[in-house]
Design an enzyme around this catalytic site. Structure first.
Site, mmCIF file in Angstrom:
data_model
loop_
_atom_site.group_PDB
_atom_site.id
_atom_site.type_symbol
_atom_site.label_atom_id
_atom_site.label_comp_id
_atom_site.label_asym_id
_atom_site.label_seq_id
_atom_site.Cartn_x
_atom_site.Cartn_y
_atom_site.Cartn_z
ATOM 1 C CE1 TYR A 190 -3.382 2.864 1.051
ATOM 2 C CE2 TYR A 190 -1.907 3.227 2.917
ATOM 3 C CZ TYR A 190 -2.981 3.626 2.135
ATOM 4 O OH TYR A 190 -3.642 4.798 2.435
ATOM 5 C CE LYS A 225 -3.404 5.579 -1.319
ATOM 6 N NZ LYS A 225 -4.478 6.211 -2.120
#
Length: 289
Positions: free
Chosen positions: A158, A162
């Site tokens: 994750y 990002k």
């Protein structure tokens, strides 16, 4: 016309928002609409999409998955058919789960990349030719996270996705600058939306005001308006000379970088001795190298 309206020049513009019906997205949609922006929104939550449709009236609201390129294309087409222009794209969609990287597998990696990176690429590829055709420039705003800027144990893929969005935006900003199309990010820290609360469950590290005062320099968790305010600024002409950058509505968390405001002892980048004595017996600590 007031100062903000005159300089912001949002009234009558058109924005596409991915994931705009719940949590941060609904706050962003409401604040853009309050400034006269016409909205086209897609959200996977049918109930939230229906509620947004009822509250915004003129807005185009599709129930669909922003990770599906065809669903995204349908939204952009609908906005173009109705209003004939596109001025702003806000990419809100994202999601994660907690697990040590060694316990994850390619199927999970793919899901995280689709949810946090790939839909951004698809949405931008649809927005760019439409903004160029309008000849007015435009603004692309990506919602990222503080985890794109620091280690995030349990959220490795994750955080990587990002961070990829962050660097994609910087590069895209340079490529599109001659067209007057700006590309920026908004990277909040903890903002308790329903989805984030479900993720934290009973182990919410910032559930109490005392915990927030220790971890966040400004002493509180984020509010949805802290984030939507940044998006409105980046969508408006107030940020006409701002591109390739990231706003951090995080109360100073990224700046503090591991420093905590401990009660009674003040700022330190380690736990105070009295807390260590409570958590780790002195004899155990003495045995450590």
């Amino acid at each position: 016309m007031g100062w903000f309206e005159e300089r912001g020049r949002l009234d009558g513009t058109v924005a596409v928002i991915t994931g705009g019906a719940g949590g941060l997205g609904s706050a962003i949609a409401a604040d853009l609409a309050a400034n006269g922006v016409r909205l086209a929104v897609i959200d996977i939550d049918a109930e939230a999409a229906d509620a947004l449709r009822g509250s915004l009236g003129e807005a185009i609201v599709h129930h669909g998955d922003a990770r599906d390129p065809d669903a995204l294309a349908a939204l952009f087409t609908a906005a173009g058919d109705r209003w004939g222009r596109l001025d702003t794209l806000v990419n809100v969609v994202g999601g994660t789960f907690k697990a040590p990287f060694a316990d994850t597998a390619p199927k999970g990696w793919d899901a995280l990349l689709r949810a946090n990176l790939l839909h951004v690429l698809h949405a931008c590829s649809l927005a760019i030719p439409r903004m160029r055709a309008g000849g007015r420039g435009g603004s692309i705003v990506n919602l990222t996270t503080i985890e794109a800027h620091r280690a995030a144990p349990g959220y490795a893929v994750y955080a990587a996705a990002k961070a990829a969005v962050e660097h994609f935006a910087r590069t895209l900003a340079v490529e599109l600058a001659p067209d007057g199309i700006r590309v920026n990010n908004v990277a909040p820290d903890y903002v308790p939306t329903p989805n984030l609360t479900r993720l934290a469950r009973d182990n919410d590290p910032l559930a109490t005001p005392a915990a927030a005062r220790i971890a966040i320099p400004m002493g509180r968790v984020g509010r949805v308006a802290d984030v939507s305010n940044c998006v409105v600024f980046l969508a408006s002409e107030l940020s006409a000379f701002v591109t390739g950058t990231t706003l951090h509505p995080d109360g100073g968390a990224s700046a503090s970088a591991g420093w905590f405001n401990w009660p009674d002892t003040g700022w330190a980048n380690h736990a105070p001795a009295h807390l260590l004595d409570h958590l780790i017996p002195a004899a155990t600590r003495d045995d450590e190298p």
